[in-house]
Motif scaffolding. Structure first.
Motif, short mmCIF file in Angstrom:
data_model
loop_
_atom_site.label_atom_id
_atom_site.label_comp_id
_atom_site.label_asym_id
_atom_site.label_seq_id
_atom_site.Cartn_x
_atom_site.Cartn_y
_atom_site.Cartn_z
N GLU A 1 48.71 -30.14 -23.93
CA GLU A 1 47.83 -30.81 -22.21
C GLU A 1 47.26 -31.99 -22.39
OE1 GLU A 1 46.52 -27.47 -18.46
OE2 GLU A 1 46.80 -26.81 -20.40
N ALA A 2 46.01 -31.87 -22.97
CA ALA A 2 44.69 -32.96 -22.77
C ALA A 2 45.06 -34.28 -22.95
CB ALA A 2 43.59 -32.55 -23.87
N SER B 1 37.68 -32.58 -19.13
CA SER B 1 39.16 -33.17 -18.17
C SER B 1 39.31 -31.92 -17.25
CB SER B 1 39.50 -32.11 -19.70
OG SER B 1 40.18 -31.09 -19.91
N SER B 2 40.42 -31.46 -16.96
CA SER B 2 40.64 -30.17 -15.61
C SER B 2 40.90 -28.90 -16.57
CB SER B 2 41.99 -31.14 -14.53
OG SER B 2 42.46 -31.16 -15.14
N LYS B 3 41.51 -29.29 -17.36
CA LYS B 3 42.33 -28.14 -18.58
C LYS B 3 40.76 -27.45 -18.88
CE LYS B 3 44.52 -26.23 -22.73
NZ LYS B 3 43.17 -25.69 -23.31
N LYS C 1 39.21 -25.35 -15.76
CA LYS C 1 40.78 -24.21 -15.94
C LYS C 1 39.86 -23.29 -16.80
CE LYS C 1 44.34 -24.14 -17.14
NZ LYS C 1 45.80 -24.35 -17.14
N ASP C 2 39.84 -23.04 -18.23
CA ASP C 2 39.73 -22.87 -19.17
C ASP C 2 38.62 -22.36 -19.08
OD1 ASP C 2 42.29 -23.25 -20.71
OD2 ASP C 2 41.38 -24.56 -21.81
#
Length: 374
Positions: free
Chosen positions: A309-310, A159-161, A164-165
Motif C-alpha cells: 500500500e505504501a 502517509s495516509s496508510k 488510518k492505522d
C-alpha cells in the motif's frame, strides 16, 4: 521563531545522524531541518557516535547544531540507549520541543514527558513489519508506536496508510499528515561515475536502499538474472548498517550474477546514476513512504514498485506495479517496461513532496504546541 530574545529550541533524535549517513529517516532529517532553521528555530540534531567517521565530526550543518552522543553499535541496543541520553540532553539544555523520529525511539516518549518535555513524534512506518527484527524486538516496536500515539503532544505521520492505522488501532484521529519529501532533481550531463562502473546511459536498471530483507533485492536479482535483458545491467546502490547473514549472502549473490554494487553513495555519483537510469525498481515488502521512489520520480524516471500500500502513490499507474515477492511478476513487468528500448521520460506531480512546504507544515505543528506553553 523567537520567544522573547531567544529562538525556540528544537532537539531532534531518532536518527543515526546527518549529513551523509545512510537511511530514510536520516535523509528526511538532512533535508527538513535546514528549512526549519531558516524559519527561525534553533535546531540541534543528536547523532549516534558509532556512525560517525572522522571527517563527519563537525558541530554544524547548514545552520543545524550537531550533538554527538554515545550509542553502542548493536542494533538491539543502540536506539534505546541513545534515545535515553538524548532525552536527558534535551532536558538539560531546556529544549522547547523534543522531536523524536521513528517508533523504536518512541519507547522513550513517556520518559520524556515525565521529565517535563513537549514531544513531537514523526511516525515513519511500522518497523515491526521489517523482517530483520525478532519477536521481542517487534513487541517493543509496537509498544513504541503505542506510546507515541498515546503520549506524544503531536504525532506526525508520513502517509495516509499510517494515519488510518493509528486511528483504527489507537483511536487517535488528530495526527498530522505530512509527506516525506524530495529535493529538486539535479540532472547530470556528466557520465564519469557511471562509466567507471562499466555502465552506459539508459542501459541499466537501478535500485536504491539498505541491504535488509524487506527491500527485496534478492528476488530482484533473481528476476533480472532469469530475464537477462540484452544490453541492460542491474545496479543496486546501498549497503547494510550492520553486516548480517542476509547482507553477506546478497553481496555474494550479486557478484555471482554480475550485478553492479556501488555501496552507499550520495551527491554527484547518485545524481548521475538517477539521471541516466533507464528504469527504477523498488521491490520492497515494507515501506513508510519511500524517499528513493520519490527521488526517482523527481528525475522523471520510469518506475516499477511492489504492490504494498505504501508504494501505491496516486501519481503512479497500474503498469508501474507488480506483485510483491513474485519473481515471475517482476520479471514480466521489467520485460514490458524495457520493450522498445528507448528511454521513457515521465512527469509526475511532486508539489506535495516539496521540502519547503513540508517544513512549513512541520513548523505549524511546533507553533500549536508552543502557543499552549504560553
Amino acid at each position: 521563531m523567537e520567544s522573547g530574545n531567544r529562538k525556540y529550541k528544537i532537539v531532534v533524535t531518532g536518527t543515526r545522524g546527518i549529513p551523509n549517513i545512510m537511511g530514510g529517516v536520516e535523509t528526511h532529517c538532512e533535508n527538513l531541518y535546514p528549512y526549519i532553521v531558516q524559519a527561525g528555530y534553533d535546531v540541534t540534531v543528536v547523532r549516534r557516535s558509532c556512525y560517525l567517521q572522522a571527517q563527519q565530526k563537525t558541530r554544524e550543518y547548514k545552520g543545524i547544531h550537531l550533538k554527538d552522543i554515545y550509542a553502542p553499535r548493536k542494533k538491539s541496543l543502540e536506539a534505546i540507549i541513545h534515545t535515553i541520553l538524548a532525552v536527558l540532553y534535551a532536558k538539560k539544555t531546556n529544549a522547547d520541543i523534543l522531536h523524536i523520529h521513528a517508533i523504536g525511539p518512541s519507547l522513550l516518549v513517556p520518559f520524556a514527558k515525565m521529565v517535563g518535555l513537549k514531544v513531537v513524534v514523526t511516525h515513519h512506518g511500522a518497523d515491526y513489519d521489517r523482517k530483520k527484527w525478532n519477536k521481542a524486538a517487534k513487541y517493543m516496536l509496537r509498544k513504541g508506536e503505542k506510546y507515541a500515539a498515546k503520549y506524544a503532544d503531536k504525532l506526525i505521520v508520513i502517509s495516509s496508510k499510517i494515519k488510518k492505522d493509528i486511528a483504527e488501532k489507537y483511536g487517535r484521529t488528530d495526527t498530522e499528515l505530512i509527506y516525506n519529501g524530495v529535493p529538486e532533481a539535479i540532472r547530470r550531463t556528466t557520465t564519469g561515475y557511471i562509466t567507471s562502473k562499466g555502465l552506459a546511459p539508459y542501459k541499466y536498471i537501478l535500485a536504491v536502499g539498505r541491504f535488509v530483507e524487506e527491500k527485496g533485492f534478492d528476488y530482484l536479482i533473481d528476476a533480472y538474472s532469469e530475464l537477462h535483458p540484452e544490453g541492460y545491467k542491474l545496479v543496486i546502490a546501498g549497503d547494510s548498517d550492520h553486516p548480517t547473514e542476509y547482507s553477506i549472502q546478497l553481496k555474494e549473490k550479486a557478484k555471482e550474477k554480475g550485478i553492479v554494487l556501488t555501496g552507499f553513495i550520495k551527491g554527484k555519483p547518485l545524481e548521475e546514476l538517477m539521471t541516466h537510469a533507464r528504469l527504477f525498481v523498488l521491490p520492497s515488502y515494507h515501506e513508510g513512504l519511500p524517499i528513493s521512489l520519490l527521488e526517482a520520480m523527481s528525475y522523471g524516471k520510469d518506475v516499477l514498485v511492489s504492490d504494498i500500500e505504501a508504494n501505491r502513490l496516486p501519481e503512479l499507474e497500474e503498469t508501474d506495479i507488480f506483485k510483491t515477492g513474485s519473481t515471475s511478476s517482476l520479471k514480466q513487468s521489467i520485460e514490458k517496461k524495457l520493450q522498445g528500448g528507448q528511454n521513457k521520460n515521465r512527469e509526475y506531480a511532486m508539489y506535495k513532496y516539496n521540502w519547503q512546504n513540508i517544513a512549513a507544515q512541520t513548523t505549524d505543528v511546533y507553533k500549536t504546541i508552543l502557543k499552549k506553553q504560553k
